[in-house]
Write a protein that holds these residues in place. Sequence first.
Motif, PDB file in Angstrom:
ATOM      1  N   ILE A   1      18.389  -6.448  10.494  1.00 18.54           N
ATOM      2  CA  ILE A   1      16.468  -5.746   9.753  1.00 18.54           C
ATOM      3  C   ILE A   1      16.279  -6.828   8.602  1.00 18.54           C
ATOM      4  O   ILE A   1      15.522  -7.134   8.020  1.00 18.54           O
ATOM      5  N   LEU A   2      17.226  -6.440   7.722  1.00 21.12           N
ATOM      6  CA  LEU A   2      16.961  -6.996   6.594  1.00 21.12           C
ATOM      7  C   LEU A   2      17.192  -8.709   6.340  1.00 21.12           C
ATOM      8  O   LEU A   2      16.570  -9.188   5.729  1.00 21.12           O
ATOM      9  N   LYS A   3      16.908  -9.293   7.148  1.00 17.91           N
ATOM     10  CA  LYS A   3      17.509 -10.561   7.221  1.00 17.91           C
ATOM     11  C   LYS A   3      16.073 -11.267   8.069  1.00 17.91           C
ATOM     12  O   LYS A   3      15.717 -11.688   7.593  1.00 17.91           O
ATOM     13  N   GLN A   4      15.489 -10.042   9.176  1.00 17.90           N
ATOM     14  CA  GLN A   4      14.763 -10.911   9.771  1.00 17.90           C
ATOM     15  C   GLN A   4      13.439 -10.424   8.307  1.00 17.90           C
ATOM     16  O   GLN A   4      12.360 -11.261   8.265  1.00 17.90           O
TER      17      GLN A   4
ATOM     18  N   MET B   1      11.928 -22.914   5.945  1.00 16.26           N
ATOM     19  CA  MET B   1      13.358 -22.754   4.853  1.00 16.26           C
ATOM     20  C   MET B   1      12.489 -21.889   4.262  1.00 16.26           C
ATOM     21  O   MET B   1      11.262 -22.053   3.439  1.00 16.26           O
ATOM     22  N   ILE B   2      13.606 -20.708   3.630  1.00 18.40           N
ATOM     23  CA  ILE B   2      13.017 -19.611   2.197  1.00 18.40           C
ATOM     24  C   ILE B   2      13.772 -19.965   0.967  1.00 18.40           C
ATOM     25  O   ILE B   2      14.358 -20.928   0.685  1.00 18.40           O
ATOM     26  N   ALA B   3      12.255 -19.958   0.133  1.00 17.61           N
ATOM     27  CA  ALA B   3      12.486 -20.529  -1.575  1.00 17.61           C
ATOM     28  C   ALA B   3      12.303 -19.391  -2.043  1.00 17.61           C
ATOM     29  O   ALA B   3      12.256 -18.760  -2.075  1.00 17.61           O
TER      30      ALA B   3
ATOM     31  N   TRP C   1      21.921 -22.161   0.249  1.00 19.55           N
ATOM     32  CA  TRP C   1      22.948 -20.770  -0.358  1.00 19.55           C
ATOM     33  C   TRP C   1      22.353 -19.417   0.060  1.00 19.55           C
ATOM     34  O   TRP C   1      23.235 -18.802   0.737  1.00 19.55           O
ATOM     35  N   VAL C   2      21.282 -19.280   0.189  1.00 23.61           N
ATOM     36  CA  VAL C   2      20.254 -17.758   0.587  1.00 23.61           C
ATOM     37  C   VAL C   2      20.736 -18.395   1.970  1.00 23.61           C
ATOM     38  O   VAL C   2      20.832 -17.067   3.245  1.00 23.61           O
ATOM     39  N   CYS C   3      20.352 -19.029   2.736  1.00 26.95           N
ATOM     40  CA  CYS C   3      20.482 -19.607   4.596  1.00 26.95           C
ATOM     41  C   CYS C   3      21.374 -18.799   4.563  1.00 26.95           C
ATOM     42  O   CYS C   3      21.932 -17.532   5.775  1.00 26.95           O
ATOM     43  N   GLU C   4      22.963 -19.685   4.247  1.00 25.99           N
ATOM     44  CA  GLU C   4      24.204 -19.144   4.410  1.00 25.99           C
ATOM     45  C   GLU C   4      24.649 -17.571   4.049  1.00 25.99           C
ATOM     46  O   GLU C   4      24.885 -17.003   5.291  1.00 25.99           O
ATOM     47  N   LEU C   5      23.720 -17.068   2.975  1.00 22.59           N
ATOM     48  CA  LEU C   5      23.576 -15.347   2.568  1.00 22.59           C
ATOM     49  C   LEU C   5      22.930 -14.935   4.209  1.00 22.59           C
ATOM     50  O   LEU C   5      24.017 -13.934   4.268  1.00 22.59           O
TER      51      LEU C   5
ATOM     52  N   SER D   1      21.362  -9.135  -5.918  1.00 29.11           N
ATOM     53  CA  SER D   1      22.082  -7.481  -5.516  1.00 29.11           C
ATOM     54  C   SER D   1      22.309  -8.613  -3.967  1.00 29.11           C
ATOM     55  O   SER D   1      23.523  -7.602  -3.499  1.00 29.11           O
ATOM     56  N   LEU D   2      21.342  -9.390  -3.014  1.00 30.98           N
ATOM     57  CA  LEU D   2      22.828 -10.126  -1.967  1.00 30.98           C
ATOM     58  C   LEU D   2      24.138 -10.613  -2.134  1.00 30.98           C
ATOM     59  O   LEU D   2      24.802 -10.603  -1.493  1.00 30.98           O
ATOM     60  N   GLU D   3      23.952 -10.674  -3.251  1.00 38.34           N
ATOM     61  CA  GLU D   3      25.582 -10.755  -3.894  1.00 38.34           C
ATOM     62  C   GLU D   3      26.692 -10.613  -3.877  1.00 38.34           C
ATOM     63  O   GLU D   3      27.694 -10.665  -3.784  1.00 38.34           O
ATOM     64  N   ASN D   4      26.257  -9.019  -4.052  1.00 33.76           N
ATOM     65  CA  ASN D   4      27.655  -7.681  -4.017  1.00 33.76           C
ATOM     66  C   ASN D   4      27.615  -6.933  -3.228  1.00 33.76           C
ATOM     67  O   ASN D   4      27.824  -5.629  -3.095  1.00 33.76           O
TER      68      ASN D   4
END
Length: 276
Positions: free
Chosen positions: A130-133, A1-3, A22-26, A148-151
């Motif tokens: 690529i960014l997701k990986q 899981m991402i922290a 939230w991070v995983c969903e994004l 920045s990911l939010e927007n």
Amino acid sequence: MIACGLCGGKGTAANQLHTEEWVCELLEMLSPLDPPKRHRDLQTKRYKGSVLGLLEHERFRMWQDSSMRTENTSNRILQCYGIPGAGKTIVSSMVIDHLISHYGEQRVAYIYCDYRDKSKQNLLNILGSILKQHLAATVKIPDAVGISLENINGEADMSQILKFVIQQLAASGHFLCIDALDELEPGTRFKLLKALQTVFGNSRIFLTGRHHIASDVSRILQISLVDSIQITPNLFNVRAYLSYEIELDQEMNPDDMNEQLKEEILDGIVSKAQGM
């Protein structure tokens, strides 16, 4: 899981949103493409004891090892070309595994291009994948990236965030593998090659495809001579692969084939492969 590095603070709406869920969903929203799933499928199709001679090739070793490379910009790109059926995608999957085993998932990203999925394989989705990986393999997402990911709004924003992440990895040596570049739409291929110049900096890039895109790579990247290796069916590997497939079939249908018939089939196919 991402922290996520933004989870600890309190008091702002943004900080309250930055939970692991939230991070995983994004990250899932960044792209519908799923190269890791394709990679796992390819791993199951490779025969046991597969050996990739490419890993011993001088050009491959020079491309992989930054201490062996010259100042020539083209050294960061390695092209592997071959005819349809030569095994380019299997080669890509083995190169990816090799790089991950040596450098870790956080330094390796990859894309499997597919002409059957052209509608989804646009530049935005490719950059997003690529960014997701990268972010999925990151222990702690940088604060600036998390905000920045939010927007994110289009290719420009995606490119800027990806460029920021790549810069963080540049010092340790980052790898990008793109299989079947020729199967992208020409417009998408052009945009992706331009991104290799502007977004991926000094990353080492491994490309596979058919011969006709070699000129595209040199012209668009403005490199007169790019290192390349020809991928051809290795006769030992062809025989080993076929033998493996026959053995799988024999397990399900043991009465359909004996050793003599197996050898006749192998000899016939390998003999024809010599003329490829």
